[in-house]
Motif scaffolding. Structure first.
Motif, PDB file in Angstrom:
ATOM      1  N   PRO A 125      61.171 -42.823 -42.178  1.00 44.65           N
ATOM      2  CA  PRO A 125      59.889 -43.192 -42.790  1.00 44.65           C
ATOM      3  C   PRO A 125      58.755 -43.023 -41.778  1.00 44.65           C
ATOM      4  O   PRO A 125      58.930 -43.275 -40.586  1.00 44.65           O
ATOM      5  N   CYS A 126      57.614 -42.593 -42.255  1.00 44.31           N
ATOM      6  CA  CYS A 126      56.481 -42.329 -41.372  1.00 44.31           C
ATOM      7  C   CYS A 126      55.239 -43.025 -41.928  1.00 44.31           C
ATOM      8  O   CYS A 126      54.779 -42.706 -43.024  1.00 44.31           O
ATOM      9  N   VAL A 127      54.690 -43.967 -41.158  1.00 46.55           N
ATOM     10  CA  VAL A 127      53.522 -44.711 -41.615  1.00 46.55           C
ATOM     11  C   VAL A 127      52.320 -43.790 -41.822  1.00 46.55           C
ATOM     12  O   VAL A 127      51.548 -43.986 -42.762  1.00 46.55           O
ATOM     13  N   PHE A 128      52.151 -42.771 -40.976  1.00 49.04           N
ATOM     14  CA  PHE A 128      51.008 -41.873 -41.162  1.00 49.04           C
ATOM     15  C   PHE A 128      51.165 -41.029 -42.432  1.00 49.04           C
ATOM     16  O   PHE A 128      50.183 -40.777 -43.124  1.00 49.04           O
ATOM     17  N   CYS A 129      52.380 -40.603 -42.737  1.00 47.92           N
ATOM     18  CA  CYS A 129      52.601 -39.884 -43.999  1.00 47.92           C
ATOM     19  C   CYS A 129      52.288 -40.794 -45.186  1.00 47.92           C
ATOM     20  O   CYS A 129      51.691 -40.346 -46.175  1.00 47.92           O
TER      21      CYS A 129
ATOM     22  N   ASP B 158      42.848 -30.922 -44.323  1.00 48.18           N
ATOM     23  CA  ASP B 158      44.062 -30.857 -43.529  1.00 48.18           C
ATOM     24  C   ASP B 158      44.289 -32.060 -42.605  1.00 48.18           C
ATOM     25  O   ASP B 158      45.288 -32.123 -41.898  1.00 48.18           O
ATOM     26  N   ALA B 159      43.372 -33.033 -42.610  1.00 43.30           N
ATOM     27  CA  ALA B 159      43.490 -34.179 -41.707  1.00 43.30           C
ATOM     28  C   ALA B 159      42.633 -35.341 -42.207  1.00 43.30           C
ATOM     29  O   ALA B 159      41.769 -35.157 -43.075  1.00 43.30           O
TER      30      ALA B 159
ATOM     31  N   ILE C 262      42.928 -39.190 -35.302  1.00 44.44           N
ATOM     32  CA  ILE C 262      42.825 -37.999 -36.130  1.00 44.44           C
ATOM     33  C   ILE C 262      44.261 -37.589 -36.465  1.00 44.44           C
ATOM     34  O   ILE C 262      45.049 -37.262 -35.572  1.00 44.44           O
ATOM     35  N   VAL C 263      44.597 -37.646 -37.751  1.00 43.65           N
ATOM     36  CA  VAL C 263      45.972 -37.486 -38.215  1.00 43.65           C
ATOM     37  C   VAL C 263      46.065 -36.290 -39.148  1.00 43.65           C
ATOM     38  O   VAL C 263      45.351 -36.244 -40.164  1.00 43.65           O
ATOM     39  N   PRO C 264      46.942 -35.319 -38.857  1.00 41.75           N
ATOM     40  CA  PRO C 264      47.103 -34.204 -39.791  1.00 41.75           C
ATOM     41  C   PRO C 264      47.781 -34.669 -41.071  1.00 41.75           C
ATOM     42  O   PRO C 264      48.602 -35.601 -41.054  1.00 41.75           O
ATOM     43  N   ARG C 265      47.439 -34.040 -42.167  1.00 41.08           N
ATOM     44  CA  ARG C 265      48.066 -34.394 -43.446  1.00 41.08           C
ATOM     45  C   ARG C 265      49.525 -33.942 -43.507  1.00 41.08           C
ATOM     46  O   ARG C 265      50.320 -34.548 -44.208  1.00 41.08           O
TER      47      ARG C 265
ATOM     48  N   HIS D  44      49.138 -36.872 -33.610  1.00 38.53           N
ATOM     49  CA  HIS D  44      47.796 -37.397 -33.873  1.00 38.53           C
ATOM     50  C   HIS D  44      47.039 -37.455 -32.558  1.00 38.53           C
ATOM     51  O   HIS D  44      47.633 -37.481 -31.487  1.00 38.53           O
ATOM     52  N   ALA D  45      45.723 -37.464 -32.644  1.00 37.79           N
ATOM     53  CA  ALA D  45      44.878 -37.566 -31.454  1.00 37.79           C
ATOM     54  C   ALA D  45      44.073 -38.853 -31.529  1.00 37.79           C
ATOM     55  O   ALA D  45      43.672 -39.289 -32.610  1.00 37.79           O
ATOM     56  N   HIS D  46      43.843 -39.428 -30.368  1.00 33.20           N
ATOM     57  CA  HIS D  46      42.995 -40.611 -30.244  1.00 33.20           C
ATOM     58  C   HIS D  46      41.608 -40.177 -29.789  1.00 33.20           C
ATOM     59  O   HIS D  46      41.480 -39.554 -28.728  1.00 33.20           O
ATOM     60  N   PHE D  47      40.597 -40.487 -30.577  1.00 30.82           N
ATOM     61  CA  PHE D  47      39.201 -40.347 -30.174  1.00 30.82           C
ATOM     62  C   PHE D  47      38.798 -41.717 -29.639  1.00 30.82           C
ATOM     63  O   PHE D  47      38.817 -42.706 -30.377  1.00 30.82           O
ATOM     64  N   ILE D  48      38.480 -41.783 -28.336  1.00 30.53           N
ATOM     65  CA  ILE D  48      38.178 -43.065 -27.701  1.00 30.53           C
ATOM     66  C   ILE D  48      36.798 -42.990 -27.058  1.00 30.53           C
ATOM     67  O   ILE D  48      36.629 -42.366 -26.010  1.00 30.53           O
ATOM     68  N   PRO D  49      35.795 -43.592 -27.686  1.00 31.42           N
ATOM     69  CA  PRO D  49      34.459 -43.622 -27.084  1.00 31.42           C
ATOM     70  C   PRO D  49      34.491 -44.367 -25.755  1.00 31.42           C
ATOM     71  O   PRO D  49      35.248 -45.325 -25.582  1.00 31.42           O
ATOM     72  N   ARG D  50      33.659 -43.931 -24.828  1.00 32.73           N
ATOM     73  CA  ARG D  50      33.618 -44.533 -23.504  1.00 32.73           C
ATOM     74  C   ARG D  50      32.203 -44.969 -23.155  1.00 32.73           C
ATOM     75  O   ARG D  50      31.222 -44.427 -23.668  1.00 32.73           O
TER      76      ARG D  50
END
Length: 118
Positions: A5-9, A26-27, A43-46, A95-101
Motif C-alpha cells: 500500500p502506498c499513501v501517496f498513491c 502528472d503531479a 511534489i509527488v508524481p501521479r 517525491h521531492a521536498h520544496f523547503i523554503p529557507r
C-alpha cells in the motif's frame, strides 16, 4: 515498483486526505504531515515509482514541477529528493521536498556543520 500500500498513491487517487497546494496532469504538491518550515511542500508524481532512480523521466518531471512551484513563491529554497531509508526516504514513492529557507532558520541539511552527531 512496489505492491505494498502506498499513501501517496492513495492521496493522488483521492482515497486519503491531504492539503493539495497545486495540481498538474502528472503531479501534485501537498503539505507534508510534519513540515519542517512554513510553506514546506512535497511534489509527488501521479504515477508510482519507488524512488528517483527507478524512472529518471519521472524524476526529471518532478523536478520540473518543483521548479515551477518554487518560481511562484519567490523564496530561497532547498529542493531535496531521497532514495532509500538510509538517505531519509520514509515513503517508497518518489517525491521531492520544496523547503523554503530564511537566514538563521536553524534548519540543517545532513551534510552541513550545524548537524549534530548522534
Amino acid at each position: 515498483m512496489t505492491a505494498l500500500p502506498c499513501v501517496f498513491c492513495d492521496i493522488v487517487a483521492g482515497l486519503a486526505p491531504a492539503e493539495v497546494l497545486a495540481r498538474w496532469s502528472d503531479a501534485i504538491a501537498i503539505v507534508p504531515l510534519y513540515p519542517v518550515a512554513d510553506q514546506h511542500a512535497l511534489i509527488v508524481p501521479r504515477v508510482h515509482v519507488d524512488g528517483p532512480a527507478e524512472d529518471p523521466m519521472v524524476t526529471g518531471m518532478v523536478f520540473q514541477r518543483a521548479a515551477e512551484y518554487a518560481s511562484a513563491t519567490c523564496l530561497p529554497f532547498n529542493l531535496v529528493i531521497s532514495e532509500g531509508a538510509e538517505a531519509t526516504q520514509t515513503v517508497r514513492h518518489a517525491h521531492a521536498h520544496f523547503i523554503p529557507r530564511a537566514a538563521g532558520d536553524g534548519l540543517p541539511l545532513p551534510w552541513t556543520p550545524q548537524q549534530t552527531a548522534a
